[in-house]
Structures are given as structure tokens and as C-alpha cells.
Scaffold this motif. Structure first.
Motif: not given
Length: 427
Positions: A49-57, A271-273
Motif C-alpha cells: 500500500d505505502w509503496i503504491d501510494q508514494f509512487l503515485n503521489i 498516509n502516515n496515520e
């Protein structure tokens, strides 16, 4: 202690691979298809999840595909079959292998199993390389024995450390890059025990949020990514001087107690929640998202920041003067664009999990084989369709922030690092 000594011996490798100085251009290319094949380490559907979030952003125009095929209770021997069935037919340009947590199945160390592991890893490396893919190895993350007496009794940490050592040796012998997830987690685990800040999973074996965050950080370092950087700087006395390093911004004041900041094409934060229980400086992903609002020359006291009256969150003027972290709480972190992106990514991850599972659904009767093949094709189509949806999801948003003084009495900001209570030992 043995584990920590092994970790210390691996410092050179960690420094060489996991803490590489970031460069202007990420090493991933539009033509890359990266497939992560692993065991319990990547067994949760949302591990990527975090990998995809970061690359997309951070890299919204990057067309590289990141696909995660992790499954609980999988060994390297099983990985050989899965590589041929799940991975190689997709023609990956890069294969990341992560096995080792499940080899002994939470039982005492068995040298024969370690030998089988080394042989199977070699087979996977040779097969993937012959198919034209670059192979990268991840050492298995350090488990935690505290929550499980059975793990402590057999010293499972030491067992997994043997597999991490084996992966490092394989990398040296075959001249393959090794990302040392195990060494990274050794230091984090030791520090968290001393600070009583982490709560581990019941059985101690499945990687927790901080473990996955450490892995994500190591991969981003390896790919030479640059952090997400979004900083708004304003002056309470001179709102016209407001600036932002991405998109555009303007500010105005209706009176001495309220400032309005209008943002255009603001960057969505990572997302760092889930960091919840540990301080920001100890959270592995903190360095990947510098997301702040800085307002100078404000009167002392409480401040309420909201999005047109919605998502109101309290801060202190001192926090804003220093630059308040807006990546976790407040309207900048919680907005419709942010939720849309996360939902699209989770849809993609769910669809690929279903596709992976369907790869192993064999027709019980010959008459059903055509239907099962259609079923597999349908799941594959759905997975790649979901990937395209996630890739085109907006990664910026427009918003009007209201910054309003709440008086000189400090408000409860809840911005400090939370701590889990120390549980009394049973007598």
C-alpha cells in the motif's frame, strides 16, 4: 544479542543499499514491471500500500508496474513453483524475492531446511535471470518473540537470522543486490522495546506496520526516490507574502483572528496515520513525506485549522511557527482526493490478490478447464484494469484553509507521540 551482532555485521550492506543518497531521477522506468514474490513477509494484501501510494503521489507520470505476490506460510521451495506459475508469465523486468520467515514453520532449526532454502533461492534466481529479469533479494524481517513463548523457547529470532545471513551470502556469491530488511528491523525492535512504544502482533511473526514501513523505506532508498515535499510558508502580519513549493497559493485576512489560505494543485500527503504509537523521528516513512504548514508572527495561543469549517483540528501557534506536520491530522491529510487515491490503490491490491489466488485454482474435471481458464483471464483483466484506475487517480487537490485564533488559552492538540501503556507482569 546474537541477532544484534549479526545486524551490526550487516551495517556496511545497509549503508550501501538502504541509505543511498537520493538522486534527481528514480531508477524505475516506465517500462519496468516489478514483481515482489514472498512469504508471510508480504502475505497481507495491503503490504504494498505505502509503496503504491508514494509512487503515485511523487511520480504520477511514472508508468512502472509494482505487483505484490506475497502469501502466508510459503517457503522458498514453494516459491520455485509460484515463480513459474505466477511471475514469469507476466514477463517482469525486476523480481524481488523475500523468503525466510516461513521456512521452519515456527519449529526448531533444521539445517536440511536451510540447505533446501539456499538451493531453492538459487533456482529462482537462475530462472528469473534467464527470463531477462533483474533479481533483488530482501532479507526476512526480524520477528518478535515477546508475545509468543513458543517462539522464545526455540529462539526463533536466531533461526530467522540464519536465513538472513544465507540471503546475504547468496547475494555476494551471485553478485545480486540485497536489501537488508532484517538489519533495519533489528535496530527498530531493540529501540522500541526500550521505549515501550510498540505493540506487536499476537503471534509475533507477522510483520507489523512499522516493519512494513521499514521495508517500504528501504525499497524507496534502493530505487533512489526523492521525498514528497510540500511546504506552505506564510506570515500572519503579511498574508500577501504566502508561498508554496508546489502548485499555487494565495492568502488573505478578514480580521485579526482569521486567515484564509487558498491552495491550488496541492500535493496529497503519504498516509502516515499507522505510526500512532511511536514518535515521528522513529517512524521509517517520516523522511519520505515533508508536509508542513508554517506561519510566522502569530499571537501565542491555540489555533483551529479547518476546510471551510470542516475537518477542524487544533494546533498551537508555536507549532505553526516551527512548521506543523500536516501529513497525519487536519484537512490537508484528510480530504476526498486523499481517500479516493487510497481506495483506488486498495482496489488494485485486492484484485491482484484475487488474481494470484486464481492462478492456483485448478479445474477438478476436464469439462471445467475452459471455464477455469476464463476465470483466471477475468481476474487478470480486473487486476490490470484496477492498476490503470489507480494510476490515473488525481494526486493533487484544491482547497481553502481557514486558520483561526482560538484565544490565548492553549488547546489540546494531541500532536505528541502516543505511548502504549506498560502492562504489569503477571505474578
Amino acid at each position: 544479542m546474537k541477532t544484534l551482532l549479526r545486524a551490526a555485521c550487516a551495517v556496511a550492506m545497509v549503508l550501501a543499499i538502504c541509505t543511498t543518497t537520493t538522486q534527481a531521477e528514480i531508477t524505475l522506468k516506465d517500462t519496468d514491471r516489478v514483481i515482489i514474490l514472498g512469504d508471510t513477509s508480504f502475505g497481507h494484501v495491503y503490504t504494498a500500500d505505502w509503496i503504491d501510494q508514494f509512487l503515485n503521489i511523487k511520480y504520477p507520470d511514472l508508468k512502472a508496474e509494482i505487483i505484490c505476490f506475497g502469501i502466508p506460510d510459503s517457503t522458498a521451495v514453494d516459491g520455485v513453483r509460484r515463480l513459474n506459475v505466477e511471475v514469469l508469465p507476466l514477463k517482469p523486468t525486476q523480481v524481488i524475492l523475500c523468503f525466510g520467515l516461513d521456512e521452519e514453520q515456527r519449529k526448531p532449526f533444521n539445517q536440511k531446511k536451510l540447505d533446501e532454502f539456499v538451493s531453492a533461492m538459487g533456482t529462482m534466481i537462475d530462472s528469473a535471470t534467464a527470463a531477462g529479469a533483474k533479481v533483488v533479494l530482501l532479507t526476512p524481517p526480524l520477528p518478535d518473540e515477546i508475545k509468543n513463548k513458543g517462539l522464545a523457547r526455540i529462539k526463533y529470532n536466531d533461526i530467522v537470522a540464519k536465513y538472513a545471513d544465507a540471503v546475504r551470502k547468496i547475494g555476494q556469491e551471485k553478485n545480486i543486490d540485497v536489501i537488508d530488511w532484517h538489519a533495519a528491523m533489528s535496530g527498530i525492535l531493540e529501540k522500541s522495546k526500550k521505549a515501550n512504544t510498540l505493540e506487536w502482533t499476537k503471534h509475533g511473526i507477522k510483520p507489523t506496520g512499522i516493519s512494513v514501513a521499514a521495508m517500504t523505506s528501504a525499497l524507496l532508498d534502493y530505487w533512489k526516490a526523492e521525498p514528497i515535499n510540500y511546504v506552505i510558508t506564510a506570515d500572519w502580519q503579511k498574508p500577501e507574502t504566502v508561498s508554496v513549493n508546489s502548485g499555487s497559493v494565495s492568502a488573505s485576512k478578514t480580521d485579526d483572528k482569521k486567515m484564509t489560505i487558498k491552495l491550488t494543485q496541492a500535493t496529497i500527503p503519504l498516509n502516515n496515520e499507522p505510526k500512532g504509537s511511536i514518535s515521528a523521528e522513529d517512524w521509517p516513512l517520516t523522511k519520505w513525506c515533508n508536509y508542513k504548514l508554517k506561519i510566522e508572527n502569530m499571537p501565542e495561543g491555540g489555533v483551529i485549522i479547518s476546510d471551510g469549517g470542516k475537518s477542524a483540528k487544533p494546533f498551537l501557534s508555536q507549532q505553526l511557527a516551527e512548521g506543523a506536520d500536516m501529513s497525519v491530522v487536519g484537512p490537508l491529510a484528510n480530504n476526498d482526493a486523499n481517500r479516493t487515491l487510497r481506495n483506488a490503490i486498495r482496489t488494485k491490491l485486492n484484485q491482484f490478490a484475487k488474481y494470484r489466488e486464481s492462478c492456483h485454482q485448478k479445474a477438478p474435471e476436464p469439462e471445467l478447464e475452459e471455464g477455469y481458464n476464463l476465470w483466471l483471464a477475468a481476474y487478470k483483466s480486473l487486476a490490470y484494469g484496477a492498476m490503470k484506475i489507480a494510476a490515473r487517480t488525481p494526486t493533487t487537490f484544491d482547497m481553502t484553509l481557514t486558520v483561526e485564533l482560538a484565544g490565548k488559552t492553549p488547546v489540546n492538540t494531541n500532536q505528541g507521540p502516543k505511548k502504549f501503556p506498560v502492562r504489569p507482569k503477571k505474578k
